[in-house]
Design a protein around this motif. Structure first.
Motif, PDB file in Angstrom:
ATOM      1  N   TRP A 304     -25.092-102.923   9.321  1.00 41.73           N
ATOM      2  CA  TRP A 304     -24.930-103.453  10.680  1.00 41.73           C
ATOM      3  C   TRP A 304     -24.273-102.443  11.607  1.00 41.73           C
ATOM      4  O   TRP A 304     -24.598-102.367  12.798  1.00 41.73           O
ATOM      5  CB  TRP A 304     -24.106-104.736  10.620  1.00 41.73           C
ATOM      6  N   GLN A 308     -27.069-101.968  14.749  1.00 44.01           N
ATOM      7  CA  GLN A 308     -26.826-102.690  15.995  1.00 44.01           C
ATOM      8  C   GLN A 308     -26.707-101.730  17.169  1.00 44.01           C
ATOM      9  O   GLN A 308     -25.799-100.904  17.217  1.00 44.01           O
ATOM     10  CB  GLN A 308     -25.548-103.524  15.890  1.00 44.01           C
ATOM     11  N   GLY A 311     -23.247-101.287  18.973  1.00 39.98           N
ATOM     12  CA  GLY A 311     -22.248-101.707  18.008  1.00 39.98           C
ATOM     13  C   GLY A 311     -21.273-100.606  17.641  1.00 39.98           C
ATOM     14  O   GLY A 311     -20.944 -99.731  18.452  1.00 39.98           O
TER      15      GLY A 311
END
Length: 554
Positions: A304, A308, A311
């Motif tokens: 992730w 992302q 992110g």
């Protein structure tokens, strides 16, 4: 003590107790002459000494993997078999990096205490299942390193390094490599800093997360302070010949962005990236990233923090940090993982700095540190030339291009895919995304709210290129040229590409972002699924914009 501060990741994120003296101020720690340095002032650009110009000449792209396991720890094959397979699948370099702590048997799966081996055990006695175990510091120095020397002789045109999957205090795992003339350095590091090494027989300091005064409340941050001390030790003693790369960082929610910032601040030449694409890509749960991981799983095989847009990775890049993403096999066995080089690999541009027409491990580390790398799954591409050009010159991944407000920059993306990958599938890139974000400078660790923030809201996909946007030459290289008009602020640019289109059921959303791999079923992954879902990620190029350019009028 500071009051508890809530993390901004998700409801399951723990509340972490910070120590004012040790965590925020990071005092000097006298280990082998090392000192922990204060972080850079807010707004400072990356250190210029780490921005050496790298050309695409006087060097070569080298494919490698630096996370794998053998019978020395919890792997199923000997070091000879694992290394030979990696080279069979086309790697140019490998690092044997497996767990610290203890080792139960040798590469022939014979227990170390078998009388036929005649082993002289060193260190405090420790046992399991009735057998005496060998401390990994002894195994690394006296057995693994000599085996690596023999493998170097067997593969003289390849590079093989001695590494460690460090049980990093306060977290889970981290990849460490030290280039030296023998196995003593990596052995000493493991003894002093590995959380699973409880041996006390040697006259070296132990900073491995043990002995927290408030074990239940403070063990994580107490351990993290020791991890930062270890990073500072590498920076002080092996600043140009070591690396520290957090491994599968999302898996047990054991890292957050403040931890990465701390490590990079303490060891800017050593802690320069993380394993953004974990191994175990054909496990039933892809990457072994269950709902216990940050992001609740992988996304197109990536964690992730990498997948992302806007992110954690973008937040680090938004500070101007040359922070790289790597992909490794984390090979243990053929049930859950691909062999090194079979599916995941890193490509790094390595310069022949001394013009001897050979490449050394030291030059490899220079290449890794430079940021001029990309990582790929399933051989989606096997070549990439990504650069920015303007009146200030030419910049490649990991570099900073100087520009003036209002300048026009040219983005050039050249890439190549093999005819077939190791699954004998024809390989085709569906599209490539150009992602950009603002660079606003380093964050002061005293500003805890900003320092713990893991988002960069300015990051977004600014252009998407598909077959109609590139030209292919007779050698199979495809070229994209894209103009960035009226550049007006400090920014960075990075790439991601995939073989998938937009809005593919259970794979991508309508914007082309990868969906969570365990969306349908926590045990839905298979080797066939992994081979059908391919991505690559480039590292970033930075642009430093000045109001007064100093360039001649255009």
């Amino acid at each position: 003590m500071h009051s508890h501060q809530k993390r901004n990741f998700m409801a399951l994120r723990r509340i972490i107790l910070f120590s004012l003296g040790a965590l925020l101020m990071l005092p000097a720690i006298p280990l082998a002459g090392s000192t922990l340095t204060a972080s850079s002032a807010q707004g400072q650009r990356p250190a210029e000494k780490r921005q050496k110009q790298v050309t695409q000449h006087n060097g070569r792209w080298m494919a490698g993997d630096f996370h794998q396991h053998t019978l020395y720890t919890d792997g199923s094959f000997s070091i000879n078999e694992v290394i030979s397979k990696g080279f069979h699948f086309g790697l140019d370099w490998q690092a044997n990096s497996e767990h610290g702590g203890t080792s139960r048997w040798n590469e022939d799966k014979i227990y170390w205490d078998d009388p036929s081996l005649g082993v002289l055990f060193l260190g405090d006695p420790t046992f399991s299942d009735g057998h005496r175990l060998m401390w990994r510091w002894q195994n690394l120095r006296d057995y693994a390193y000599p085996k690596i020397l023999a493998l170097r002789a067997a593969y003289p045109d390849k590079l093989i390094a001695s590494g460690l999957e460090w049980n990093i205090p306060g977290h889970e795992h981290c990849l460490v490599g030290i280039i030296s003339s023998d196995g003593q350095a990596i052995s000493d590091f493991e003894y002093m800093f590995d959380h699973q090494d409880q041996d006390t027989s040697r006259g070296l300091p132990k900073r491995n997360g043990s002995g927290s005064p408030l074990q239940i409340l403070c063990s994580r941050e107490h351990g993290h302070r020791d991890a930062v001390a270890a990073a500072a030790w590498l920076q002080a003693n092996y600043p140009h010949t070591s690396w520290l790369i957090p491994a599968h960082p999302e898996r047990l929610r054991s890292y957050d962005i403040a931890h990465f910032r701390d490590l990079n601040n303490a060891a800017p030449d050593v802690a320069f990236g993380f394993e953004g694409i974990p191994g175990h890509q054909k496990a039933a749960i892809r990457g072994d990233y269950s709902i216990q991981s940050d992001g609740d799983g992988t996304y197109g095989g990536a964690g992730w923090y990498t997948a992302q847009v806007g992110g954690l990775w973008d937040a680090l890049l938004g500070e101007g940090r040359v922070w790289s993403v790597f992909a490794n096999s984390d090979f243990h066995n053929t049930t859950r993982g691909f062999w090194p080089g079979e599916y995941a690999r890193n490509y790094t541009f390595v310069q022949d700095r001394n013009d001897d027409n050979r490449y050394s491990l030291e030059e490899l580390v220079d290449g890794l540190r430079s940021g001029n790398s990309f990582c790929v799954l399933g051989d989606l591409i096997d070549g990439l030339d990504f650069n920015l050009q303007g009146r200030g010159g030419l910049a490649f991944m990991g570099q900073t291009l100087k520009a003036a407000q209002g300048d026009r920059l040219l983005v050039t993306i050249r890439f190549r895919s093999p005819a077939f990958n190791h699954h004998n599938d024809p390989v085709r890139v569906d599209h490539i995304d150009l992602i950009a974000g603002d660079v606003t400078g380093r964050i002061d660790p005293q500003d805890r709210s900003a320092y713990c923030r893991a988002t960069n809201r300015s990051a977004r996909v600014i252009a998407r290129f598909s077959k109609s946007d590139w030209k292919e030459d007779k050698t199979g290289w495809k070229t994209i040229e894209y103009s960035l008009d009226n550049i007006d602020k400090d920014r960075y640019f990075r790439l991601r590409g995939t073989n998938l289109g937009l809005g593919i059921t259970d794979k991508t959303d309508e914007e082309g972002n990868p969906l969570r791999d365990s969306l349908r079923d926590l045990s839905s992954n298979s080797p066939e699924d992994a081979w059908a879902d391919l991505w690559f990620y480039s590292n970033a190029i930075f642009v430093d914009v000045h109001a007064a350019s100093g360039f001649p009028p255009s």
